[in-house]
Design an enzyme around this catalytic site. Sequence first.
Site, PDB file in Angstrom:
ATOM      1  N   ASP A   1       0.861  -1.186   0.000  1.00 20.55           N
ATOM      2  CA  ASP A   1       0.000   0.000   0.000  1.00 20.55           C
ATOM      3  C   ASP A   1       0.892   1.229   0.000  1.00 20.55           C
ATOM      4  OD1 ASP A   1      -2.756   1.215   0.307  1.00 20.55           O
ATOM      5  OD2 ASP A   1      -1.714   2.128   1.997  1.00 20.55           O
TER       6      ASP A   1
ATOM      7  N   GLU B   1       0.874   5.709   0.213  1.00 19.89           N
ATOM      8  CA  GLU B   1       0.136   6.955   0.447  1.00 19.89           C
ATOM      9  C   GLU B   1       0.696   7.991  -0.509  1.00 19.89           C
ATOM     10  OE1 GLU B   1      -2.451   6.708   2.572  1.00 19.89           O
ATOM     11  OE2 GLU B   1      -1.774   4.648   2.854  1.00 19.89           O
TER      12      GLU B   1
ATOM     13  N   HIS C   1      -5.264   4.383   6.887  1.00 14.43           N
ATOM     14  CA  HIS C   1      -4.659   5.385   5.990  1.00 14.43           C
ATOM     15  C   HIS C   1      -3.189   5.649   6.259  1.00 14.43           C
ATOM     16  CE1 HIS C   1      -7.897   6.294   3.381  1.00 14.43           C
ATOM     17  NE2 HIS C   1      -8.708   6.719   4.321  1.00 14.43           N
TER      18      HIS C   1
ATOM     19  N   ASP D   1      -2.750  -0.103   6.446  1.00 13.01           N
ATOM     20  CA  ASP D   1      -3.641  -0.471   5.343  1.00 13.01           C
ATOM     21  C   ASP D   1      -3.191  -1.774   4.691  1.00 13.01           C
ATOM     22  OD1 ASP D   1      -5.046   1.777   5.852  1.00 13.01           O
ATOM     23  OD2 ASP D   1      -4.888   2.645   3.849  1.00 13.01           O
TER      24      ASP D   1
END
Length: 304
Positions: free
Chosen positions: A20, A22, A159, A164
């Site tokens: 994952d 961001e 998040h 995540d």
Amino acid sequence: MRESKGRSIIGFPSDYVALDIETTGLDPSVDEIIELAAIRVRDGVRADTFASLVKPRNTISGFITELTGITNDMVSGAPRVESILPQFCEFIGGDVVVGHNVNFDINFIYDNLMQCSRRVFGNDFIDLLRIARKTLPELENHRLDTICGHFAVDTTAHHRGMRDCDMANECFQHYREVVAQRFGSTDEFIRMFGHKVMARDMTAAKDHFNEEHPLFNQVCVFTGTLEGMERREAMQVVMNVGGRCSDQITKETNYLIVGSLEYSSNIRGNKSSKILKAEKYVLKGQDIKVISQSTFADLLNEQV
DNA sequence: TCTCCTCGAGATCT
DNA sequence: CTCGAGGAGA
């Protein structure tokens, strides 16, 4: 663009990398990566992890800081994407990549790796969002936190990259069980994925029927989009009262149930080919009843 | 019966 | 993007 991108596949391997990232926004062409996170899984267990913040060229907006908890201060001492992304990709190696809507992450990784290293990111990937929609159609939406709620997976610090990653990975394990339960086996699920549900594949949920029911032993065909119910559900209901389903109008057809045709591309309010075919058979003397969805509902509710 | 195509609708990621 | 519905053609 992204010519050598890997393929989106469906599967349940025991060796893979869940990841994952961001970013500062949704658009890979203007937004930047600010965190990378990955879990390497071997034989179904967490074998290694990789996590790093990334320092972007532009500042992180208040909205993104609010969303992720990542501040400009936090990334001020972090490595640039060109120095950390190659390490990240080395960690991933040739593994299948797993993640929720992982296409989003793949696109950011692909573009950034191409830009700073002139290398392609060609790993195949498993998008858990596709599996979620097929496996849990009854959920109101398929956002990661909603699915975690359904499986009682902890969503603390949602998040942030590694959290995540963990959440998606836990959901992946749950999908295995639910898929095996609802589709018989993961292999069966993989085989059926992407294939239309053919009428002949439908089976009744019971084996005792009221032989007086108006649809008992009647061959039903659907055309158009039904309101408030999927075609698959409607077929299931027919099967459950002892009726039969078919995908095309034949000499065996008894009922044609007509949904809305206004959404269909080449129809636009005109009659579908199934309706035309049914009318032809009727002219030749065959007793095909062309009925609306509401008439269909009335037939189903008829008590004998 | 099977594969490939078009089109519109509806989501998800930060 | 992915999916479902329907159509064309083999």
